[in-house]
Design a protein around this motif. Structure first.
Motif, PDB file in Angstrom:
ATOM      1  N   LEU A 197      12.714   0.707 -14.565  1.00 61.67           N
ATOM      2  CA  LEU A 197      11.403   0.200 -14.148  1.00 61.67           C
ATOM      3  C   LEU A 197      11.091   0.596 -12.700  1.00 61.67           C
ATOM      4  CD1 LEU A 197       8.864  -1.369 -14.758  1.00 61.67           C
ATOM      5  CD2 LEU A 197      10.053  -3.487 -14.161  1.00 61.67           C
ATOM      6  N   ALA A 198      12.127   0.592 -11.848  1.00 61.03           N
ATOM      7  CA  ALA A 198      11.900   0.996 -10.451  1.00 61.03           C
ATOM      8  C   ALA A 198      11.418   2.442 -10.395  1.00 61.03           C
ATOM      9  CB  ALA A 198      13.190   0.826  -9.658  1.00 61.03           C
ATOM     10  N   GLN A 199      12.029   3.285 -11.232  1.00 67.26           N
ATOM     11  CA  GLN A 199      11.615   4.698 -11.257  1.00 67.26           C
ATOM     12  C   GLN A 199      10.213   4.837 -11.834  1.00 67.26           C
ATOM     13  OE1 GLN A 199      15.004   5.986 -13.523  1.00 67.26           O
ATOM     14  NE2 GLN A 199      16.113   6.722 -11.718  1.00 67.26           N
ATOM     15  N   ILE A 200       9.911   4.041 -12.866  1.00 67.97           N
ATOM     16  CA  ILE A 200       8.560   4.057 -13.445  1.00 67.97           C
ATOM     17  C   ILE A 200       7.537   3.711 -12.367  1.00 67.97           C
ATOM     18  CG2 ILE A 200       7.015   2.766 -14.988  1.00 67.97           C
ATOM     19  CD1 ILE A 200       9.360   2.544 -16.946  1.00 67.97           C
ATOM     20  N   ALA A 201       7.848   2.645 -11.584  1.00 66.78           N
ATOM     21  CA  ALA A 201       6.909   2.226 -10.547  1.00 66.78           C
ATOM     22  C   ALA A 201       6.670   3.357  -9.551  1.00 66.78           C
ATOM     23  CB  ALA A 201       7.455   0.990  -9.837  1.00 66.78           C
ATOM     24  N   MET A 202       7.728   4.068  -9.190  1.00 65.56           N
ATOM     25  CA  MET A 202       7.556   5.182  -8.248  1.00 65.56           C
ATOM     26  C   MET A 202       6.697   6.287  -8.848  1.00 65.56           C
ATOM     27  SD  MET A 202      11.061   5.521  -6.116  1.00 65.56           S
ATOM     28  CE  MET A 202      12.300   5.033  -7.271  1.00 65.56           C
ATOM     29  N   THR A 204       4.333   5.918 -10.931  1.00 57.83           N
ATOM     30  CA  THR A 204       2.909   5.539 -10.967  1.00 57.83           C
ATOM     31  C   THR A 204       2.301   5.601  -9.569  1.00 57.83           C
ATOM     32  OG1 THR A 204       3.444   3.200 -10.704  1.00 57.83           O
ATOM     33  CG2 THR A 204       3.171   4.002 -12.952  1.00 57.83           C
ATOM     34  N   VAL A 205       3.149   5.493  -8.548  1.00 60.75           N
ATOM     35  CA  VAL A 205       2.646   5.436  -7.172  1.00 60.75           C
ATOM     36  C   VAL A 205       2.443   6.824  -6.551  1.00 60.75           C
ATOM     37  CG1 VAL A 205       3.323   4.776  -4.839  1.00 60.75           C
ATOM     38  CG2 VAL A 205       3.563   3.134  -6.718  1.00 60.75           C
ATOM     39  N   ILE A 206       3.416   7.712  -6.771  1.00 68.03           N
ATOM     40  CA  ILE A 206       3.393   9.011  -6.063  1.00 68.03           C
ATOM     41  C   ILE A 206       2.072   9.781  -6.230  1.00 68.03           C
ATOM     42  CG2 ILE A 206       4.549  11.266  -5.771  1.00 68.03           C
ATOM     43  CD1 ILE A 206       7.131   9.863  -6.762  1.00 68.03           C
ATOM     44  N   PRO A 207       1.486   9.854  -7.455  1.00 67.90           N
ATOM     45  CA  PRO A 207       0.272  10.669  -7.603  1.00 67.90           C
ATOM     46  C   PRO A 207      -0.903  10.221  -6.732  1.00 67.90           C
ATOM     47  CG  PRO A 207       1.210  10.163  -9.744  1.00 67.90           C
ATOM     48  CD  PRO A 207       1.927   9.308  -8.743  1.00 67.90           C
ATOM     49  N   ASN A 208      -0.884   8.967  -6.241  1.00 69.01           N
ATOM     50  CA  ASN A 208      -1.983   8.517  -5.377  1.00 69.01           C
ATOM     51  C   ASN A 208      -2.103   9.373  -4.121  1.00 69.01           C
ATOM     52  OD1 ASN A 208      -2.269   6.572  -7.225  1.00 69.01           O
ATOM     53  ND2 ASN A 208      -1.664   4.853  -5.914  1.00 69.01           N
ATOM     54  N   ASN A 218       9.004  10.980   2.367  1.00 72.26           N
ATOM     55  CA  ASN A 218       8.731   9.665   2.918  1.00 72.26           C
ATOM     56  C   ASN A 218       9.256   8.563   2.003  1.00 72.26           C
ATOM     57  OD1 ASN A 218       7.724   7.845   4.702  1.00 72.26           O
ATOM     58  ND2 ASN A 218       5.657   8.739   4.753  1.00 72.26           N
ATOM     59  N   ALA A 219      10.565   8.502   1.904  1.00 70.43           N
ATOM     60  CA  ALA A 219      11.182   7.583   0.942  1.00 70.43           C
ATOM     61  C   ALA A 219      10.888   6.119   1.285  1.00 70.43           C
ATOM     62  CB  ALA A 219      12.680   7.824   0.894  1.00 70.43           C
ATOM     63  N   ASP A 220      10.814   5.789   2.585  1.00 68.57           N
ATOM     64  CA  ASP A 220      10.603   4.392   2.971  1.00 68.57           C
ATOM     65  C   ASP A 220       9.229   3.898   2.541  1.00 68.57           C
ATOM     66  OD1 ASP A 220      13.074   4.357   4.002  1.00 68.57           O
ATOM     67  OD2 ASP A 220      12.427   4.859   6.064  1.00 68.57           O
ATOM     68  N   LEU A 221       8.218   4.731   2.807  1.00 66.52           N
ATOM     69  CA  LEU A 221       6.856   4.366   2.429  1.00 66.52           C
ATOM     70  C   LEU A 221       6.750   4.218   0.903  1.00 66.52           C
ATOM     71  CD1 LEU A 221       3.955   3.856   3.353  1.00 66.52           C
ATOM     72  CD2 LEU A 221       3.515   6.301   3.119  1.00 66.52           C
ATOM     73  N   LEU A 222       7.389   5.152   0.213  1.00 69.65           N
ATOM     74  CA  LEU A 222       7.364   5.119  -1.244  1.00 69.65           C
ATOM     75  C   LEU A 222       7.993   3.819  -1.752  1.00 69.65           C
ATOM     76  CD1 LEU A 222       6.891   6.451  -4.003  1.00 69.65           C
ATOM     77  CD2 LEU A 222       9.121   7.525  -3.767  1.00 69.65           C
ATOM     78  N   ARG A 223       9.085   3.425  -1.092  1.00 67.68           N
ATOM     79  CA  ARG A 223       9.777   2.206  -1.515  1.00 67.68           C
ATOM     80  C   ARG A 223       8.893   0.973  -1.309  1.00 67.68           C
ATOM     81  NH1 ARG A 223      15.846   0.508  -1.496  1.00 67.68           N
ATOM     82  NH2 ARG A 223      15.425  -1.621  -2.114  1.00 67.68           N
ATOM     83  N   LEU A 224       8.174   0.962  -0.171  1.00 64.88           N
ATOM     84  CA  LEU A 224       7.239  -0.133   0.102  1.00 64.88           C
ATOM     85  C   LEU A 224       6.193  -0.247  -0.987  1.00 64.88           C
ATOM     86  CD1 LEU A 224       6.451   0.006   3.924  1.00 64.88           C
ATOM     87  CD2 LEU A 224       7.189  -1.980   2.590  1.00 64.88           C
ATOM     88  N   LYS A 225       5.596   0.918  -1.307  1.00 63.98           N
ATOM     89  CA  LYS A 225       4.549   0.934  -2.334  1.00 63.98           C
ATOM     90  C   LYS A 225       5.105   0.524  -3.687  1.00 63.98           C
ATOM     91  CE  LYS A 225       0.975   3.139  -0.195  1.00 63.98           C
ATOM     92  NZ  LYS A 225      -0.437   2.788  -0.238  1.00 63.98           N
ATOM     93  N   PHE A 254      17.092   9.070  -1.859  1.00 63.04           N
ATOM     94  CA  PHE A 254      16.534  10.279  -2.449  1.00 63.04           C
ATOM     95  C   PHE A 254      17.556  11.399  -2.563  1.00 63.04           C
ATOM     96  CE2 PHE A 254      14.839  14.500  -2.010  1.00 63.04           C
ATOM     97  CZ  PHE A 254      14.181  14.559  -3.230  1.00 63.04           C
ATOM     98  N   GLN A 255      17.507  12.035  -3.683  1.00 61.57           N
ATOM     99  CA  GLN A 255      18.326  13.228  -3.881  1.00 61.57           C
ATOM    100  C   GLN A 255      17.479  14.198  -4.682  1.00 61.57           C
ATOM    101  OE1 GLN A 255      22.060  12.270  -5.697  1.00 61.57           O
ATOM    102  NE2 GLN A 255      22.672  14.408  -5.663  1.00 61.57           N
ATOM    103  N   ARG A 256      17.524  15.468  -4.318  1.00 67.99           N
ATOM    104  CA  ARG A 256      16.736  16.436  -5.077  1.00 67.99           C
ATOM    105  C   ARG A 256      17.644  17.066  -6.126  1.00 67.99           C
ATOM    106  NH1 ARG A 256      14.379  20.580  -1.334  1.00 67.99           N
ATOM    107  NH2 ARG A 256      13.109  18.800  -0.724  1.00 67.99           N
ATOM    108  N   TYR A 257      17.251  16.949  -7.367  1.00 72.27           N
ATOM    109  CA  TYR A 257      18.070  17.510  -8.436  1.00 72.27           C
ATOM    110  C   TYR A 257      17.445  18.816  -8.892  1.00 72.27           C
ATOM    111  CZ  TYR A 257      19.954  12.798  -8.601  1.00 72.27           C
ATOM    112  OH  TYR A 257      20.539  11.622  -8.277  1.00 72.27           O
TER     113      TYR A 257
END
Ligand SMILES: [Zn+2]
Ligand SMILES: [Zn+2]
Length: 777
Positions: A197-202, A204-208, A218-225, A254-257
């Motif tokens: 669910l945490a990943q789902i929330a991210m 839904t947020v990133i495309p904004n 900007n992992a911190d901002l993303l986490r806030l959102k 964050f890790q880039r796969y």
């Protein structure tokens, strides 16, 4: 009721209230249909990433789309339901109820624009966002109206699920990442059905604001959102409080796969020939992974010997599906030509084709496993093959000749079987280079004087595991099995398997000699001329595995051979996938029978044959003549002189059995000073030799009639006695030259019916003739 209704709407004002909106609605609808016809909204062709899937539909490999995006299509049913729920909650709660435009939001937005003097984007439905993603336009009022109209059109032509699917596949996720699938893989290394669910929330947020909210930026901002929206979903009871609490506690670093790149050679190969964007292969991800891991470790050992690369194919014998495909040890290793596909590279097979010849010759009735042949240096019209170890064994059985991979018996067998016939059969079994070059090929084909690929060789050996049926290897999941040809009978396939399962052989690597972890497989190695290629192909009833080792540049390495370098990897892979196999082993097939044969010749024993062994044979096909390993001669008491019918004394002679030895074996025994029981010298007082000095024909009687069974291929034998010192004789049939032979050699010919003049001339020109009659019965 009806009357009441009519009377009800007969009030003029009520009629107006109800009729006008209906009329307006109908009119607008027709105008919409008209405009839709004039300005149709065609969903633009989206350029997807080509994606290659394993047999369990997990991702094997993906390629950038034509516009260099990671845009990997995913179906709605392949994503976790929570994702759809979260998107609709966050972006467009009435998505399933509006016609593409949400009139309430539009009114609110218009009101806001007028009262507050600024534009808000809250009016955008998911449908409108899809329109914008498909056809980006500047944010003007005109564009907005066009967008709304396009949304109505989209809803008219597509259903809600199709629109939602387009949406989740087109959303921007920063850089060249588009769609939830690429984003899930790239940011979380998860398939969309496995998201938390945490990943789902991210997601839904990133495309904004994809570039500001990228997890790598900007992992911190993303986490806030993320947390903001999780809490909001919690308040509206979209998910249970426990699930929300878990999601809020989920750590995020964050890790880039990298997008997975398994089986890259196969993926490139299939991408080239398949127009579709989703390619479903037969690759078993677990076996592919084991092969890749084992090979990566194994190639380090090879490289310490300057052997740069390897290639592996694993085929499931029951389905002929390729379950692992390794074109090289590392696709990105430029220093080792890693991008060359070793599965398809044209290489010399060394001895790896020999089992095919033995199988074909068995089917032709030329050989059986226990049949004895000669292994001595020979000259085949100028071609003088040598054995790998440069030694010769004199007499060997066919099964020894194959399991020891002797060259001379193989060349002799090919000479008897016929190069053209052999190559034609290989061509039909899928050997492409051989098919197009067969006119150029000679006896050296059987020792590797030709071009083959690992794919072709693995296909060939899979046929031995499949009762001799050659089936094209399958790479695509929905491909039908294609039978290429029949290589050999089921019996021949079993006999070859039986021979190739033996362990007394030179190509068992030294450190495996006593090993307990030897897999039970039938296998054969090959080492090409100049030690450029080391091969090992093996099979059991479950899998056929082909291994190639060598350098793609083609340089030879003194140490390279199939036994020491390809076999260990073959064994390792078989052991690594052991858990996926059952213990079935091949059983003799119904076309096969067994019989007692003389161990000296491998032929049905005569009365004088004492050592008898059991041998497989094909009834009605395998040779049925009696053993001739001994032959009777008339000699004097102390066995120093032999007699022919012309000179045999009335008494004082003995009948003695002498081993029958072909002349090339006698010559080799003499040269190597190997003692053997030779027929004594012919009687120097023999009248027929003495009178003229000319050869005496001893095998036939002058003036006799020979009855030949018409339906059997019977031959007549030519043999002669000559004066000492004669080294060659020349045979003529009806004054036509037939054959050159050594004086002791027996020569055969297939006669036609009729009279024959048979002449024998020695190397000093002395000649004798005889006349016989041949009658067919
Ligand atoms: Zn015998
Ligand atoms: Zn004689």
């Amino acid at each position: 009721m009806k009357i009441r209704f009519i009377s009800f709407i007969s009030h003029k004002w009520l009629r107006l209230i109800l009729l006008w909106p209906a009329l307006v609605f109908l009119l607008s609808f027709f105008v919409f249909l008209l405009i839709d016809r004039i300005f149709p909204f065609r969903v633009p062709e989206v350029s997807w990433s080509k994606v290659v899937y394993a047999s369990d539909s997990t991702l094997l490999h993906a390629f950038l789309s034509k516009d260099d995006k990671w845009r990997i299509p995913v179906r709605l049913d392949e994503i976790t339901p929570g994702l759809e729920k979260a998107f609709i909650f966050k972006e467009d709660r009435l998505f399933y109820y509006h016609p593409g435009v949400n009139p309430f939001s539009v009114c609110r937005a218009v009101f806001n624009n007028i009262t507050k003097g600024r534009r808000t984007s809250g009016a955008s439905t998911i449908t409108m966002q899809v329109v914008r993603l498909l056809d980006p336009a500047p944010r003007t009022y005109k564009a907005k109206i066009r967008e709304m109209f396009r949304s109505l059109q989209l809803e008219w032509h597509l259903d809600k699920k199709e629109i939602l699917q387009l949406y989740i596949n087109l959303l921007p996720y920063g850089g060249n990442i588009e769609g939830v699938k690429a984003a899930s893989l790239y940011y979380f290394a998860e398939e969309p059905r496995e998201l938390s669910l945490a990943q789902i929330a991210m997601l839904t947020v990133i495309p904004n604001d994809p570039n500001a909210l990228r997890p790598d930026e900007n992992a911190d901002l993303l986490r806030l959102k993320r947390d903001f929206w999780l809490k909001k979903m919690g308040r509206k009871a979209l998910f249970s409080p426990a699930v929300i609490a878990d999601a809020l506690n989920e750590p995020f670093s964050f890790q880039r796969y990298p997008i997975v790149r398994k089986a890259p050679h196969l993926s490139y190969r299939l991408k080239k020939i398949n127009a579709v964007s989703e390619i479903y292969t037969t690759i078993n991800p677990s076996i592919q992974h084991r092969v890749e891991t084992l090979s990566a470790a194994y190639v380090r050992r090879l490289r310490s010997f300057q052997i740069g690369n390897l290639a592996v194919v694993v085929v499931n014998n029951r389905t002929t599906e390729v379950e692992a495909y390794l074109g090289s040890a590392g696709f990105d290793e430029d220093a080792w030509q890693g991008q060359v596909d070793g599965v398809q590279a044209l290489r010399s097979p060394g001895s790896a084709l020999k089992p095919a010849l033995y199988a074909m010759a068995f089917d032709q009735g030329l050989i059986t496993p226990k049949m004895v042949v000669t292994d001595v240096p020979q000259n085949f019209s100028g071609y003088r093959p040598e054995n790998y170890d440069e030694t010769y064994r004199g007499k060997v059985s066919i099964e020894q000749a194959l399991s020891l991979s002797l060259n001379v018996p193989a060349v002799e067998l090919l000479n008897t079987y016929g190069v053209d016939r052999f190559n034609n059969k290989l061509a039909k079994s899928g050997f492409r280079w051989i098919a197009s070059n067969k006119v150029k090929l000679g006896l050296s084909t059987i020792l590797g004087g030709c071009g083959t690929t690992l794919e072709e060789l693995t296909t060939l050996y899979a046929a031995f595991a499949n009762e001799g049926i050659v089936q094209k290897l399958k790479y695509l999941k929905n491909e039908n099995s294609e039978v290429a040809d029949t290589l050999c009978s089921p019996g021949a396939a079993f006999v070859i398997t039986d021979i190739l399962t033996r362990l007394q052989r030179p190509d068992l690597p030294n450190h495996y000699q006593m090993a307990a972890n030897l897999p039970k497989i039938a296998w054969k190695t090959g080492t090409s001329y100049g030690r450029r290629d080391g091969w090992a192909v093996g099979y059991n009833s479950n899998y056929t595995i082909g291994v190639w080792t060598g350098n793609f540049q083609g340089n030879g390495v003194p140490e390279l051979n199939g036994a020491e370098f390809a076999v260990p990897l073959l064994f390792n892979i078989f052991n690594a996938i052991q858990s996926l196999q059952n213990d079935d082993w091949f059983a003799p097939t119904p076309d096969l029978d067994y019989r007692l044969v003389c161990s000296e010749s491998g032929l049905p024993p005569d009365t004088f044959c004492v050592n008898r062994v059991i041998d497989y044979f094909l009834p009605g096909i395998s040779p049925s003549m009696r053993c001739n390993h001994l032959e009777k001669h008339f000699v004097n008491q102390n066995q120093t002189i032999s007699y022919c019918r012309n000179c045999i004394p009335e008494k004082g002679y003995r009948e003695v059995m002498y081993p029958f030895l072909p002349p090339e074996l006698i010559a080799w025994y003499s040269e190597m000073q190997i003692p053997f029981k030779a027929v004594p010298e012919h009687n120097p007082e023999c009248p027929s030799v003495k009178a003229t000095g000319a050869p005496t024909i001893t095998s036939l009687t002058d003036g006799a009639e020979y009855l030949i069974f018409n339906n059997r291929k019977q031959q007549l034998m030519l043999a002669c006695n000559t004066e000492n010192g004669v080294t060659k004789v020349y045979w003529y049939l009806n004054d036509k030259f037939y054959k050159t032979a050594s004086p002791n050699e027996k020569v055969f010919f297939f006669p036609d019916a009729g009279n024959y003049k048979i002449s024998c001339t020695d190397d000093r020109g002395r000649n004798s003739d005889m006349w016989v009659r041949v009658t067919f019965i």
